[in-house]
Design a protein around this motif. Structure first.
Motif, short mmCIF file in Angstrom:
data_model
loop_
_atom_site.label_atom_id
_atom_site.label_comp_id
_atom_site.label_asym_id
_atom_site.label_seq_id
_atom_site.Cartn_x
_atom_site.Cartn_y
_atom_site.Cartn_z
N ASP A 297 -3.54 -9.00 9.88
CA ASP A 297 -4.12 -7.88 9.15
C ASP A 297 -5.18 -7.25 10.04
OD1 ASP A 297 -2.89 -8.45 6.41
OD2 ASP A 297 -3.95 -10.33 6.79
N SER A 300 -7.75 -0.38 9.81
CA SER A 300 -7.22 0.93 10.22
C SER A 300 -8.37 1.89 10.46
CB SER A 300 -6.29 1.49 9.13
OG SER A 300 -7.05 1.90 8.00
N LEU A 307 -4.09 -2.48 7.81
CA LEU A 307 -2.65 -2.55 8.10
C LEU A 307 -2.25 -4.01 8.20
CD1 LEU A 307 -2.45 0.23 10.84
CD2 LEU A 307 -1.71 0.42 8.46
N TYR A 309 0.63 -6.57 9.34
CA TYR A 309 1.79 -6.62 10.23
C TYR A 309 2.56 -7.92 9.98
CZ TYR A 309 -0.64 -2.91 12.78
OH TYR A 309 -1.28 -1.74 13.13
N VAL A 314 5.27 -3.11 8.38
CA VAL A 314 3.85 -2.73 8.36
C VAL A 314 3.53 -2.11 7.00
CG1 VAL A 314 2.01 -1.41 9.46
CG2 VAL A 314 3.93 -2.25 10.83
N THR A 315 2.54 -2.66 6.32
CA THR A 315 2.14 -2.15 5.02
C THR A 315 0.64 -1.91 5.00
OG1 THR A 315 1.89 -4.40 4.14
CG2 THR A 315 4.02 -3.31 3.80
N MET A 316 0.23 -0.97 4.16
CA MET A 316 -1.20 -0.69 4.00
C MET A 316 -1.73 -1.46 2.80
SD MET A 316 -1.85 3.31 4.99
CE MET A 316 -3.58 2.95 5.22
#
Length: 338
Positions: A297, A300, A307, A309, A314-316
């Motif tokens: 993590d 950003s 973000l 990983y 990839v997610t927010m």
């Protein structure tokens, strides 16, 4: 992307990619010799960093395979076929980069400042106190990260307090009273630009079995570290008096101004205060030491958004969610000096 069992590599690389000052310095320092065959590890790393937002998955996969081959050239255990410890891989890579950079600078006659040392390196003072007469002696030891024991419950700050308050019994002959019993403890002598903390999730028992510690640790987003005035590191490149550089390196003019601003803050004891902000978390997901999955993590550019990983995914996430979700899985933490 996962090329088999490469999640430990992917998670480690993403954390390094978010150490922007390190990546920028690494790519610029050796730009003239980056195509030297011996620089394959650094070349692939910097190319992957430049392509981190690219959708060219084929080129990324090719670069990652080249990078893995270069890492495995000096340690064949690090392959995409077998799972390995992300912390060990991370510092193996940094060690190789340090050696390659020094070699290329010698060959090319370059004015060289090691990006690994400039960003991650620091010194601790080992303080040994005689148990008989109280006489103290000290020496400085180089580090690139701290390995912290986990309390039953607590925070990252608690882990740091435990590390620096713990006094180990040692055998050391005192030159004053000739006693043999003494205690040893650590103190910061210099501070790094990027402070890396490893939480000791994996422990060996008295029966020599390895187990994972699932202790819940509150992840502090900010740390405040202090240096006594006499321990503020000087720029050892120049001998004439000048304002001390807390990073122990030659700084650019804008970095000098930042350092001056940092040093202006002191506490009531006259100690200089340095503040760090959490930028990346490397996590081991799973209860077993023999299996599991690594994810990272990273902060950003958007306030309170991170973000996450997970190989190619990839997610927010909100910072709050990351901090809550990773209390039992956080393994390596990256803090950057503000």
């Amino acid at each position: 992307m996962n090329l088999g069992n490469s999640c430990y590599m992917n998670a480690s690389l993403q954390c390094l990619f978010h150490a922007e000052s390190f990546c920028t310095q690494l790519s610029s320092q050796l730009s003239s010799q980056i195509h030297d065959p011996s620089a394959q590890l650094i070349r692939c790393f910097t190319d992957l960093w430049w392509m981190r937002e690219s959708a060219d998955w084929g080129m990324k996969a090719s670069l990652l395979m080249e990078f893995i081959e270069a890492a495995a050239a000096t340690n064949p255990d690090f392959t995409a076929d077998t799972q390995n410890d992300a912390h060990e891989f991370l510092f193996h890579v940094l060690g190789q980069m340090q050696q390659i950079g020094q070699m290329l600078s010698w060959e090319g006659g370059l004015a060289y400042e090691c990006p690994v040392q400039a960003n991650f390196g620091f010194q601790l003072t080992s303080i040994i106190t005689c148990g008989g007469c109280g006489t103290q002696k000290s020496s400085e030891v180089d580090f690139n990260h701290l390995a912290l024991a986990l309390p039953a419950q607590g925070s990252v700050k608690d882990c740091l307090r435990l590390f620096f308050s713990d006094e180990a019994e040692v055998e050391c002959r005192c030159e004053v009273c000739e006693g043999n019993s003494a205690s040893s403890k650590w103190a910061f002598h210099t501070l790094p630009r990027v402070l890396v903390l490893q939480l000791k999730r994996f422990q060996v028992s008295s029966a020599f079995t390895l187990s994972k510690q699932l202790n819940r640790v509150h992840i502090d987003t900010e740390l405040q570290l202090t240096l006594p005035v006499q321990r503020i590191p000087e720029d050892h490149t120049h001998k004439e008096p000048k304002p001390p550089d807390p990073l122990g390196r030659l700084a650019a003019p804008d970095e000098d101004r930042k350092a001056d601003n940092r040093q202006a803050e002191r506490n009531e004891l006259g100690e200089s205060i340095f503040r760090y902000r959490l930028v990346s978390v490397l996590n081991h997901i799973g209860r077993s030491v023999h299996a599991g999955h690594y994810v990272s993590d990273c902060s950003s550019q958007l306030d309170s958004w991170w973000l996450s990983y997970d190989d190619e995914s990839v997610t927010m996430k909100t910072e709050e969610r990351v901090l809550k979700q990773r209390q039992r899985s956080a393994y390596v933490l990256f803090y950057e000096m503000k």
